[in-house]
Design a protein around this motif. Structure first.
Motif, PDB file in Angstrom:
ATOM      1  N   MET A 126       0.660  -1.500  -0.428  1.00 29.45           N
ATOM      2  CA  MET A 126       0.038  -0.035   0.073  1.00 29.45           C
ATOM      3  C   MET A 126       0.729   1.338  -0.075  1.00 29.45           C
ATOM      4  SD  MET A 126      -3.050  -0.501  -0.069  1.00 29.45           S
ATOM      5  CE  MET A 126      -4.469  -0.833   0.280  1.00 29.45           C
ATOM      6  N   ILE A 127       0.051   2.657   0.201  1.00 34.39           N
ATOM      7  CA  ILE A 127       0.912   3.422  -0.144  1.00 34.39           C
ATOM      8  C   ILE A 127       0.975   4.332   0.994  1.00 34.39           C
ATOM      9  CG2 ILE A 127       1.000   6.005  -1.112  1.00 34.39           C
ATOM     10  CD1 ILE A 127      -0.535   4.585  -4.061  1.00 34.39           C
ATOM     11  N   LYS A 128       2.405   4.448   1.716  1.00 34.04           N
ATOM     12  CA  LYS A 128       2.334   5.525   2.374  1.00 34.04           C
ATOM     13  C   LYS A 128       3.220   6.526   2.970  1.00 34.04           C
ATOM     14  CE  LYS A 128       2.496   0.979   4.976  1.00 34.04           C
ATOM     15  NZ  LYS A 128       3.242   0.190   5.499  1.00 34.04           N
ATOM     16  N   LYS A 129       2.470   7.695   3.454  1.00 34.22           N
ATOM     17  CA  LYS A 129       3.281   8.623   3.754  1.00 34.22           C
ATOM     18  C   LYS A 129       5.205   8.308   3.218  1.00 34.22           C
ATOM     19  CE  LYS A 129       5.203  13.279   5.575  1.00 34.22           C
ATOM     20  NZ  LYS A 129       5.597  14.006   4.524  1.00 34.22           N
ATOM     21  N   ASP A 130       5.426   9.306   2.489  1.00 32.47           N
ATOM     22  CA  ASP A 130       7.097   9.315   1.559  1.00 32.47           C
ATOM     23  C   ASP A 130       7.491   8.565   1.032  1.00 32.47           C
ATOM     24  OD1 ASP A 130       7.893  11.322   3.159  1.00 32.47           O
ATOM     25  OD2 ASP A 130       8.435  10.451   4.732  1.00 32.47           O
ATOM     26  N   SER A 131       6.394   7.363   0.462  1.00 28.66           N
ATOM     27  CA  SER A 131       5.837   5.913  -0.557  1.00 28.66           C
ATOM     28  C   SER A 131       6.464   6.846  -1.811  1.00 28.66           C
ATOM     29  CB  SER A 131       4.928   5.017  -1.018  1.00 28.66           C
ATOM     30  OG  SER A 131       4.035   4.623   0.199  1.00 28.66           O
ATOM     31  N   VAL A 132       7.448   6.025  -2.521  1.00 29.35           N
ATOM     32  CA  VAL A 132       7.557   6.628  -4.238  1.00 29.35           C
ATOM     33  C   VAL A 132       6.655   5.848  -5.252  1.00 29.35           C
ATOM     34  CG1 VAL A 132       9.566   7.193  -5.963  1.00 29.35           C
ATOM     35  CG2 VAL A 132       9.956   7.568  -3.299  1.00 29.35           C
ATOM     36  N   VAL A 133       6.184   6.524  -5.611  1.00 31.19           N
ATOM     37  CA  VAL A 133       5.126   6.255  -5.986  1.00 31.19           C
ATOM     38  C   VAL A 133       4.372   6.396  -8.347  1.00 31.19           C
ATOM     39  CG1 VAL A 133       2.521   6.139  -6.757  1.00 31.19           C
ATOM     40  CG2 VAL A 133       3.632   6.328  -4.520  1.00 31.19           C
ATOM     41  N   SER A 134       4.828   5.740  -8.641  1.00 29.37           N
ATOM     42  CA  SER A 134       4.810   5.545 -10.220  1.00 29.37           C
ATOM     43  C   SER A 134       3.486   4.988 -11.292  1.00 29.37           C
ATOM     44  CB  SER A 134       5.537   4.388 -11.033  1.00 29.37           C
ATOM     45  OG  SER A 134       6.877   5.515 -10.020  1.00 29.37           O
ATOM     46  N   PHE A 135       2.928   5.843 -11.596  1.00 28.79           N
ATOM     47  CA  PHE A 135       1.578   5.788 -12.416  1.00 28.79           C
ATOM     48  C   PHE A 135       1.877   6.862 -13.744  1.00 28.79           C
ATOM     49  CE2 PHE A 135       0.811  10.031 -10.807  1.00 28.79           C
ATOM     50  CZ  PHE A 135      -0.227  10.445 -11.222  1.00 28.79           C
ATOM     51  N   GLU A 136       0.358   5.252 -14.460  1.00 28.46           N
ATOM     52  CA  GLU A 136       0.196   5.911 -15.626  1.00 28.46           C
ATOM     53  C   GLU A 136      -0.945   6.447 -15.565  1.00 28.46           C
ATOM     54  OE1 GLU A 136       0.916   2.958 -18.406  1.00 28.46           O
ATOM     55  OE2 GLU A 136      -0.807   1.877 -18.178  1.00 28.46           O
ATOM     56  N   GLY A 167       2.371  12.450   0.067  1.00 32.43           N
ATOM     57  CA  GLY A 167       2.133  13.156   0.576  1.00 32.43           C
ATOM     58  C   GLY A 167       3.266  14.693   1.026  1.00 32.43           C
ATOM     59  N   GLU A 168       3.879  14.467  -0.198  1.00 30.90           N
ATOM     60  CA  GLU A 168       4.623  15.861  -0.614  1.00 30.90           C
ATOM     61  C   GLU A 168       4.274  16.831  -0.673  1.00 30.90           C
ATOM     62  OE1 GLU A 168       7.733  17.061   0.695  1.00 30.90           O
ATOM     63  OE2 GLU A 168       7.713  14.661   2.295  1.00 30.90           O
ATOM     64  N   GLU A 169       2.128  16.776  -1.332  1.00 34.08           N
ATOM     65  CA  GLU A 169       1.964  17.651  -2.582  1.00 34.08           C
ATOM     66  C   GLU A 169       2.890  17.964  -3.741  1.00 34.08           C
ATOM     67  OE1 GLU A 169       1.016  21.131   0.058  1.00 34.08           O
ATOM     68  OE2 GLU A 169      -0.280  19.854   1.223  1.00 34.08           O
ATOM     69  N   GLU A 170       2.835  17.474  -4.265  1.00 39.39           N
ATOM     70  CA  GLU A 170       4.072  17.034  -5.536  1.00 39.39           C
ATOM     71  C   GLU A 170       2.572  16.994  -6.894  1.00 39.39           C
ATOM     72  OE1 GLU A 170       8.037  14.947  -4.548  1.00 39.39           O
ATOM     73  OE2 GLU A 170       6.586  13.975  -5.814  1.00 39.39           O
ATOM     74  N   ILE A 171       1.605  16.356  -6.106  1.00 39.33           N
ATOM     75  CA  ILE A 171       0.652  16.928  -7.542  1.00 39.33           C
ATOM     76  C   ILE A 171      -1.051  17.154  -6.838  1.00 39.33           C
ATOM     77  CG2 ILE A 171       1.730  14.151  -8.153  1.00 39.33           C
ATOM     78  CD1 ILE A 171      -0.812  12.759  -6.999  1.00 39.33           C
ATOM     79  N   ILE A 172      -2.031  17.033  -7.069  1.00 36.98           N
ATOM     80  CA  ILE A 172      -2.874  17.062  -7.060  1.00 36.98           C
ATOM     81  C   ILE A 172      -4.007  16.755  -5.511  1.00 36.98           C
ATOM     82  CG2 ILE A 172      -5.127  17.499  -7.940  1.00 36.98           C
ATOM     83  CD1 ILE A 172      -4.827  17.854 -10.642  1.00 36.98           C
ATOM     84  N   GLY A 215       9.648   5.099   1.425  1.00 34.84           N
ATOM     85  CA  GLY A 215      10.454   6.424   1.201  1.00 34.84           C
ATOM     86  C   GLY A 215      11.408   6.020   1.903  1.00 34.84           C
ATOM     87  N   ASP A 216      11.913   7.613   2.302  1.00 35.76           N
ATOM     88  CA  ASP A 216      13.295   7.402   2.633  1.00 35.76           C
ATOM     89  C   ASP A 216      12.642   7.568   4.334  1.00 35.76           C
ATOM     90  OD1 ASP A 216      14.751   8.140   0.960  1.00 35.76           O
ATOM     91  OD2 ASP A 216      14.943   9.901   1.222  1.00 35.76           O
TER      92      ASP A 216
END
Length: 144
Positions: A1-11, A36-41, A141-142
């Motif tokens: 599952m996706i958690k805070k600081d996970s590095v996620v790749s998607f299409e 969690g870094e507000e890099e996307i909407i 993530g880190d």
């Protein structure tokens, strides 16, 4: 599952309310972001947070959750002489360098005899958008 600081790749394929495709990265490089870094909407990020690798989902976002409503204060009238000749057509997208070197885009909204009205709103402001998403990869993530 996706958690805070996970590095996620998607299409994804992005469509408007009529179903017209606005953009897609299918078959190209994936979008990669740190959760969690507000890099996307933010609303898109929240919807992705419950997904796993290879999972697909259609995510529909209203204007409030996507790029916001059209702001009536986001229109600016400038002298016609400041717009290049090729930009003197309603709907034309123009780009300039902002005061801090950033790329600023705006749309020609209206052409008057002596001036041009520019729409400084995000091009997708006021639109209901559908993201057809597939998670390709999730890496810890880190801080995990």
């Amino acid at each position: 599952m996706i958690k805070k600081d996970s590095v996620v790749s998607f299409e994804y394929t992005l469509s408007d309310e009529s179903g017209a495709v606005i953009e897609s990265n299918k078959g190209e490089a994936p979008v990669t972001y740190t959760h969690g870094e507000e890099e996307i909407i933010p609303a898109l990020e929240k919807a992705l947070s419950v997904m796993g690798i290879s999972e697909k989902k259609n995510i529909r976002l209203g204007p409030k959750d996507a790029y916001g409503p059209v702001d009536p204060e986001g229109f600016k009238e400038v002298p016609r002489k400041h717009i290049p000749a090729e930009g003197l057509k309603t709907g034309t997208m123009l780009r300039v360098r902002g005061p801090h070197g950033e790329d600023v885009a705006f749309r020609v909204h209206e052409i008057k005899e002596e001036s041009v009205v520019l729409d400084l709103n995000h091009p997708l402001a006021g639109k209901t958008l559908t993201f057809d998403v597939k998670i390709l990869d999730v890496q810890p993530g880190d801080s995990e």
